[in-house]
Design a protein around this motif. Structure first.
Motif, PDB file in Angstrom:
ATOM      1  N   ASP A   4       0.946  -1.090  -0.002  1.00 15.01           N
ATOM      2  CA  ASP A   4      -0.448   0.352  -0.171  1.00 15.01           C
ATOM      3  C   ASP A   4       0.498   1.745  -0.168  1.00 15.01           C
ATOM      4  O   ASP A   4       0.534   2.114   0.508  1.00 15.01           O
ATOM      5  N   ILE A   5       2.147   1.131  -0.313  1.00 20.22           N
ATOM      6  CA  ILE A   5       2.857   2.039  -0.353  1.00 20.22           C
ATOM      7  C   ILE A   5       2.534   2.894  -1.632  1.00 20.22           C
ATOM      8  O   ILE A   5       1.672   3.052  -2.544  1.00 20.22           O
ATOM      9  N   GLY A   6       2.294   4.343  -0.822  1.00 24.15           N
ATOM     10  CA  GLY A   6       2.522   5.457  -1.922  1.00 24.15           C
ATOM     11  C   GLY A   6       0.803   6.118  -1.423  1.00 24.15           C
ATOM     12  O   GLY A   6      -0.283   7.314  -1.991  1.00 24.15           O
ATOM     13  N   ARG A   7      -0.235   5.134  -0.566  1.00 22.67           N
ATOM     14  CA  ARG A   7      -1.222   5.262  -0.635  1.00 22.67           C
ATOM     15  C   ARG A   7      -1.746   6.914   0.040  1.00 22.67           C
ATOM     16  O   ARG A   7      -1.212   7.329   0.973  1.00 22.67           O
ATOM     17  N   LYS A   8      -2.958   7.479  -0.632  1.00 25.74           N
ATOM     18  CA  LYS A   8      -3.046   8.656  -0.308  1.00 25.74           C
ATOM     19  C   LYS A   8      -4.384   9.074   0.152  1.00 25.74           C
ATOM     20  O   LYS A   8      -5.271   7.958   0.588  1.00 25.74           O
TER      21      LYS A   8
ATOM     22  N   GLY B 292       9.623  12.166  -2.083  1.00 21.77           N
ATOM     23  CA  GLY B 292       9.816  11.798  -0.614  1.00 21.77           C
ATOM     24  C   GLY B 292      10.243  10.938   0.426  1.00 21.77           C
ATOM     25  O   GLY B 292      10.006  10.769   1.628  1.00 21.77           O
ATOM     26  N   ILE B 293       9.873   9.337  -0.516  1.00 19.31           N
ATOM     27  CA  ILE B 293      10.037   7.888   0.370  1.00 19.31           C
ATOM     28  C   ILE B 293      10.721   7.697  -0.770  1.00 19.31           C
ATOM     29  O   ILE B 293      11.235   7.422  -1.375  1.00 19.31           O
ATOM     30  N   HIS B 294      11.957   7.070   0.562  1.00 22.36           N
ATOM     31  CA  HIS B 294      13.334   6.908   0.407  1.00 22.36           C
ATOM     32  C   HIS B 294      13.091   5.463   0.040  1.00 22.36           C
ATOM     33  O   HIS B 294      14.208   4.420   0.143  1.00 22.36           O
ATOM     34  N   LEU B 295      12.323   5.014  -1.335  1.00 20.86           N
ATOM     35  CA  LEU B 295      12.159   4.019  -2.245  1.00 20.86           C
ATOM     36  C   LEU B 295      12.796   3.208  -3.195  1.00 20.86           C
ATOM     37  O   LEU B 295      13.266   2.065  -2.760  1.00 20.86           O
ATOM     38  N   ALA B 296      13.468   3.988  -3.731  1.00 23.35           N
ATOM     39  CA  ALA B 296      14.552   3.769  -5.055  1.00 23.35           C
ATOM     40  C   ALA B 296      14.311   3.057  -5.462  1.00 23.35           C
ATOM     41  O   ALA B 296      14.929   2.205  -6.634  1.00 23.35           O
ATOM     42  N   PRO B 297      12.997   2.712  -6.098  1.00 23.97           N
ATOM     43  CA  PRO B 297      12.778   1.417  -7.211  1.00 23.97           C
ATOM     44  C   PRO B 297      13.018   1.805  -8.209  1.00 23.97           C
ATOM     45  O   PRO B 297      13.187   2.206  -9.007  1.00 23.97           O
ATOM     46  N   ILE B 298      12.773   0.723  -9.348  1.00 25.56           N
ATOM     47  CA  ILE B 298      13.155  -0.184 -10.383  1.00 25.56           C
ATOM     48  C   ILE B 298      11.840   0.814 -11.880  1.00 25.56           C
ATOM     49  O   ILE B 298      11.218   0.133 -10.785  1.00 25.56           O
ATOM     50  N   PHE B 299      11.662   1.804 -11.692  1.00 24.17           N
ATOM     51  CA  PHE B 299      10.198   2.031 -12.447  1.00 24.17           C
ATOM     52  C   PHE B 299      10.561   1.689 -13.588  1.00 24.17           C
ATOM     53  O   PHE B 299      11.324   1.465 -14.462  1.00 24.17           O
TER      54      PHE B 299
ATOM     55  N   SER C 246       3.547   4.559   4.987  1.00 29.51           N
ATOM     56  CA  SER C 246       4.379   4.153   3.771  1.00 29.51           C
ATOM     57  C   SER C 246       5.395   4.204   4.673  1.00 29.51           C
ATOM     58  O   SER C 246       6.477   3.766   3.542  1.00 29.51           O
ATOM     59  N   GLU C 247       5.742   5.135   6.061  1.00 23.38           N
ATOM     60  CA  GLU C 247       6.708   3.972   6.775  1.00 23.38           C
ATOM     61  C   GLU C 247       6.804   3.139   6.824  1.00 23.38           C
ATOM     62  O   GLU C 247       8.015   2.563   7.100  1.00 23.38           O
ATOM     63  N   ARG C 248       5.905   2.482   7.676  1.00 25.09           N
ATOM     64  CA  ARG C 248       6.105   0.928   7.467  1.00 25.09           C
ATOM     65  C   ARG C 248       6.343  -0.574   6.402  1.00 25.09           C
ATOM     66  O   ARG C 248       6.521  -0.836   6.797  1.00 25.09           O
ATOM     67  N   GLU C 249       5.702   0.654   5.356  1.00 24.34           N
ATOM     68  CA  GLU C 249       4.819  -0.260   4.065  1.00 24.34           C
ATOM     69  C   GLU C 249       7.065  -0.693   3.536  1.00 24.34           C
ATOM     70  O   GLU C 249       7.003  -1.305   3.676  1.00 24.34           O
TER      71      GLU C 249
ATOM     72  N   MET D 204      -7.042  11.803   1.916  1.00 23.50           N
ATOM     73  CA  MET D 204      -7.583  13.662   2.269  1.00 23.50           C
ATOM     74  C   MET D 204      -7.100  13.529   1.155  1.00 23.50           C
ATOM     75  O   MET D 204      -6.113  15.908   1.154  1.00 23.50           O
ATOM     76  N   GLY D 205      -6.392  13.415   0.112  1.00 17.47           N
ATOM     77  CA  GLY D 205      -5.654  14.098  -1.173  1.00 17.47           C
ATOM     78  C   GLY D 205      -3.928  13.850  -0.490  1.00 17.47           C
ATOM     79  O   GLY D 205      -3.135  14.412  -1.975  1.00 17.47           O
ATOM     80  N   ARG D 206      -3.982  13.627  -0.092  1.00 17.17           N
ATOM     81  CA  ARG D 206      -2.348  13.494   0.266  1.00 17.17           C
ATOM     82  C   ARG D 206      -1.719  12.272   0.826  1.00 17.17           C
ATOM     83  O   ARG D 206      -2.603  10.851   0.990  1.00 17.17           O
ATOM     84  N   ILE D 207      -0.467  12.068   0.744  1.00 17.09           N
ATOM     85  CA  ILE D 207      -0.230  11.113   0.818  1.00 17.09           C
ATOM     86  C   ILE D 207       0.177  10.419   2.110  1.00 17.09           C
ATOM     87  O   ILE D 207       0.899  11.134   3.000  1.00 17.09           O
ATOM     88  N   ASP D 208      -0.154   9.352   2.300  1.00 16.41           N
ATOM     89  CA  ASP D 208      -0.249   9.143   4.043  1.00 16.41           C
ATOM     90  C   ASP D 208       1.231   8.500   4.829  1.00 16.41           C
ATOM     91  O   ASP D 208       1.559   7.118   4.466  1.00 16.41           O
ATOM     92  N   TYR D 209       2.329   9.007   4.782  1.00 16.65           N
ATOM     93  CA  TYR D 209       3.272   9.514   4.869  1.00 16.65           C
ATOM     94  C   TYR D 209       3.725   8.355   6.045  1.00 16.65           C
ATOM     95  O   TYR D 209       4.473   7.335   5.966  1.00 16.65           O
ATOM     96  N   GLU D 210       2.664   7.579   6.675  1.00 14.77           N
ATOM     97  CA  GLU D 210       3.151   7.400   8.391  1.00 14.77           C
ATOM     98  C   GLU D 210       2.868   5.615   7.164  1.00 14.77           C
ATOM     99  O   GLU D 210       3.960   4.687   7.905  1.00 14.77           O
TER     100      GLU D 210
END
Length: 323
Positions: A195-199, A241-248, A209-212, A201-207
């Motif tokens: 669920d990383i990147g889940r929004k 803003g999320i330090h995942l660095a994926p290969i897109f 995303s950090e768990r994910e 209220m229109g904004r990324i749920d960073y908490e």
């Protein structure tokens, strides 16, 4: 009696004041020889630690946020084994040599092991540059950003396109490609839904995303390649803003006639919404993606991705002789 004692004492004092003439005892300290000896000693120690580190597992990985030219750093434990890097490159760290140096390598095929400056070492160099600039009358008002960002040891693979994740054609293509890659690559790849990147209220749920991110990082510790199903990520910009660095990996269908045939074949009704997502993704700069698949069919796309993943596997799993 007293005179004899005084003569013996006087003789002893004279002998004590004479320079030592024992063989092998240096009379003058040679600073240059001592420096050379210490230099050779520490170099031998550095080589030994380097060989040991080659047999060690990857401790963690970092993404570089600055440039560094190791050829100019005279403080390296072994100058010919100092690793240079450019911004936005990825490094595997195998061991800690000192507070100023790590031992690691670029995440690239046939990349050699060497000495990498720690964040503390980079900070010292930046401080020296600031002091030199101040001495020359040049002041800086900008704070230095961290030289490294810690990221998962292997970069997760995220597929996007040809349309948004909610579209039927996108889901079908992604599912088919992941299944084929799992068959071809075997136990080297693992599938995971996040669920990383889940929004919210229109904004990324960073908490959330950090768990994910912590979960994904743990999955990557054994250097498996993770095929990450991320339904909340439609473009690379969704993970800013999320330090995942994926290969897109973008699956791109630019030909409208081919796209329409695919939609008709899969029975998609809301073609207008699908096409809007396709157009938006195709308008993004190509350099946002690590891989762009424009092959006409699933076999060709699978072959292209397998070739890419084989190279990435080799880069993340070097043999002892390669490094």
């Amino acid at each position: 009696m007293h005179s004899l004692f005084r003569e013996q004492l006087q003789s002893f004092l004279y002998a004590y004041k004479e320079p030592m003439k024992e063989r092998g005892v240096p009379l003058i300290f040679d600073a240059s020889k001592e420096h050379q000896y210490r230099k050779e000693f520490f170099k031998e120690d550095a080589w030994e630690k380097l060989e040991i580190a080659k047999k060690m597992k990857v401790g963690f990985a970092v993404k570089t946020n600055t440039d560094y030219d190791g050829a100019l750093d005279r403080e390296s434990p072994c100058r010919e084994k100092t690793i240079s890097f450019k911004k936005n490159q990825f490094l595997h760290i195998h061991a800690r040599y000192s507070v100023d140096w790590w031992i690691g390598r670029h995440v690239e095929k046939k990349a050699k092991m060497g000495f990498i400056p720690t964040a503390k070492r980079i900070g010292k160099l930046e401080k020296c540059l600031d002091e030199e600039g101040t001495r020359l009358g040049q002041s800086s008002i900008w704070e230095c950003s961290p030289p490294f960002t810690v990221v998962p040891s292997t970069r997760p693979i995220i597929f996007v396109g040809p349309a948004f994740h909610g579209s039927q054609i996108t889901q079908l293509m992604h599912t088919a490609l992941r299944s084929e890659l799992t068959k071809r690559m075997g136990e080297r790849v693992r599938k995971f839904k996040s669920d990383i990147g889940r929004k919210w209220m229109g904004r990324i749920d960073y908490e959330e995303s950090e768990r994910e991110l912590k979960t994904i990082t743990a999955l990557c510790e054994d250097l498996s390649i993770i095929l990450l199903e991320a339904p909340h990520v439609n473009t690379p910009l969704d993970l800013t803003g999320i330090h995942l660095a994926p290969i897109f990996v973008q699956i791109r269908v630019s030909n409208r006639s081919i796209l329409m045939r695919l939609m008709n074949k899969t029975g998609i009704q809301n073609k207008k919404t699908e096409l809007c997502g396709v157009d938006l993704l195709n308008s993004l700069p190509r350099d946002l993606f690590d891989v762009i698949i424009e092959e006409k069919g699933l076999p060709e796309a699978t072959k292209r991705m397998c070739s890419f993943l084989e190279d990435y596997w080799t880069a993340t799993h070097p043999t002892y002789e390669d490094i």
